[in-house]
Scaffold this active site. Structure first.
Site, PDB file in Angstrom:
ATOM      1  N   ASP A  51     -55.489  10.220   8.188  1.00 58.89           N
ATOM      2  CA  ASP A  51     -55.422   8.759   8.265  1.00 58.89           C
ATOM      3  C   ASP A  51     -55.815   8.256   9.655  1.00 58.89           C
ATOM      4  O   ASP A  51     -55.730   8.984  10.645  1.00 58.89           O
ATOM      5  CB  ASP A  51     -53.988   8.280   7.997  1.00 58.89           C
ATOM      6  CG  ASP A  51     -53.591   8.418   6.547  1.00 58.89           C
ATOM      7  OD1 ASP A  51     -54.348   9.008   5.759  1.00 58.89           O
ATOM      8  OD2 ASP A  51     -52.495   7.932   6.200  1.00 58.89           O
ATOM      9  N   ASP A  52     -56.162   6.985   9.684  1.00 56.62           N
ATOM     10  CA  ASP A  52     -56.289   6.184  10.920  1.00 56.62           C
ATOM     11  C   ASP A  52     -57.593   6.384  11.683  1.00 56.62           C
ATOM     12  O   ASP A  52     -57.806   5.738  12.710  1.00 56.62           O
ATOM     13  CB  ASP A  52     -55.123   6.412  11.904  1.00 56.62           C
ATOM     14  CG  ASP A  52     -53.780   6.004  11.322  1.00 56.62           C
ATOM     15  OD1 ASP A  52     -53.755   5.535  10.170  1.00 56.62           O
ATOM     16  OD2 ASP A  52     -52.759   6.162  12.016  1.00 56.62           O
ATOM     17  N   HIS A 102     -57.833   2.567   4.338  1.00 52.78           N
ATOM     18  CA  HIS A 102     -56.513   2.486   4.996  1.00 52.78           C
ATOM     19  C   HIS A 102     -56.366   1.100   5.631  1.00 52.78           C
ATOM     20  O   HIS A 102     -55.645   0.948   6.617  1.00 52.78           O
ATOM     21  CB  HIS A 102     -56.409   3.607   6.023  1.00 52.78           C
ATOM     22  CG  HIS A 102     -55.020   3.981   6.410  1.00 52.78           C
ATOM     23  ND1 HIS A 102     -54.004   4.204   5.504  1.00 52.78           N
ATOM     24  CD2 HIS A 102     -54.457   4.192   7.637  1.00 52.78           C
ATOM     25  CE1 HIS A 102     -52.898   4.538   6.152  1.00 52.78           C
ATOM     26  NE2 HIS A 102     -53.142   4.523   7.444  1.00 52.78           N
ATOM     27  N   HIS A 193     -53.231  12.998  10.890  1.00 51.64           N
ATOM     28  CA  HIS A 193     -53.976  11.922  11.552  1.00 51.64           C
ATOM     29  C   HIS A 193     -55.020  12.550  12.477  1.00 51.64           C
ATOM     30  O   HIS A 193     -54.638  13.248  13.430  1.00 51.64           O
ATOM     31  CB  HIS A 193     -53.009  11.030  12.345  1.00 51.64           C
ATOM     32  CG  HIS A 193     -51.973  10.371  11.499  1.00 51.64           C
ATOM     33  ND1 HIS A 193     -50.843  11.025  11.077  1.00 51.64           N
ATOM     34  CD2 HIS A 193     -51.917   9.128  10.967  1.00 51.64           C
ATOM     35  CE1 HIS A 193     -50.115  10.201  10.331  1.00 51.64           C
ATOM     36  NE2 HIS A 193     -50.746   9.044  10.239  1.00 51.64           N
TER      37      HIS A 193
END
Ligand code: ZN
Length: 241
Positions: A51-52, A102, A193
């Site tokens: 993510d991110d 996201h 992440h």
């Protein structure tokens, strides 16, 4: 040395099975659900999700290392990060990774008006289509927080996770690796992440450790397919057993 060569060979063979059958689709016709995957070991499947990102530096390192290992992963992207490294998003798509949403600004989506939700979710899809072609882009709500409207408006499956080493808490690679390798079960979805170098290093150590034990790393979409499931819009997936 021999053992390493053998392991790399096995990984390469697995990668060829996955990648070889995943002929790059004509523009606009992407669907890895159509794959006739014949992964030999169907009981040790894992989906690593990041993510991110993308992060201009750490995601590039990760993509290089995943390619070396024949591993496909899933990336849930944030709009402002995409602006920093659009070439990495193109590369993810070209190398067979799954790309997801996201939100544009990494916002909590629960409680948003429909207009704001669409700005965050459809808005990012519109940013990504020119980079990766029109394809399904599944949703992971930031923090895993959502409400009924999220499911109603997602217009895609919603992907959460079943293993969370909380890799943002510290940079202790060994702790993160152990958290994952101690817990994984077939069909798990692991949350990481790729904006942290420690998470990238931990992910690669997990891959190296678990590939030795016969585990295979696939995208979330491939995981569903291999388990004989279809991704349904508005449905939440934490693991696929
Ligand atoms: Zn996030």
């Amino acid at each position: 040395m021999g053992r390493v060569v053998k392991r790399v060979g096995a990984c390469l063979a697995a990668a060829l099975v996955v990648a070889g059958l995943m002929a790059w689709p004509p523009e606009g016709e992407y669907s890895s659900v159509d794959l006739q995957l014949t992964v030999p070991e169907k009981e040790k499947l894992l989906a690593l999700t990041f993510d991110d990102g993308p992060h201009p530096e750490h995601t590039a390192v990760l993509l290089d290392a995943l390619a070396q290992r024949g591993v496909k992963a899933t990336f849930f992207l944030v709009g402002c990060q995409v602006e920093l490294a659009p070439e990495l998003v193109e590369r993810m798509a070209a190398e067979g990774h799954q790309i997801g949403i996201h939100t544009l600004d990494h916002v909590q989506v629960n409680g948003l008006s429909q207009r704001d939700f669409e700005r965050q979710v459809e808005g990012l899809r519109r940013v990504l289509y020119p980079l990766v072609g029109e394809r399904e882009l599944w949703l992971r709500p930031p923090y895993g927080i959502m409400d009924d409207n999220t499911l109603r408006w997602a217009d895609s499956p919603v992907v959460l996770w079943s293993v969370d080493p909380e890799d943002w808490k510290d940079t202790d690679v060994r702790r993160i690796v152990r958290h994952i390798t101690d817990r994984v079960r077939d069909g798990d979805i692991v949350l990481l992440h790729d904006i942290y170098p420690s998470s990238v290093e931990a992910a690669l150590q997990v891959v190296d450790c678990l590939q030795e034990q016969g585990w295979q790393f696939v995208t979330v979409e491939q995981l569903l397919h291999l388990k004989g499931r279809a991704g349904e819009n508005g449905r939440v997936y934490r693991a696929v057993r």
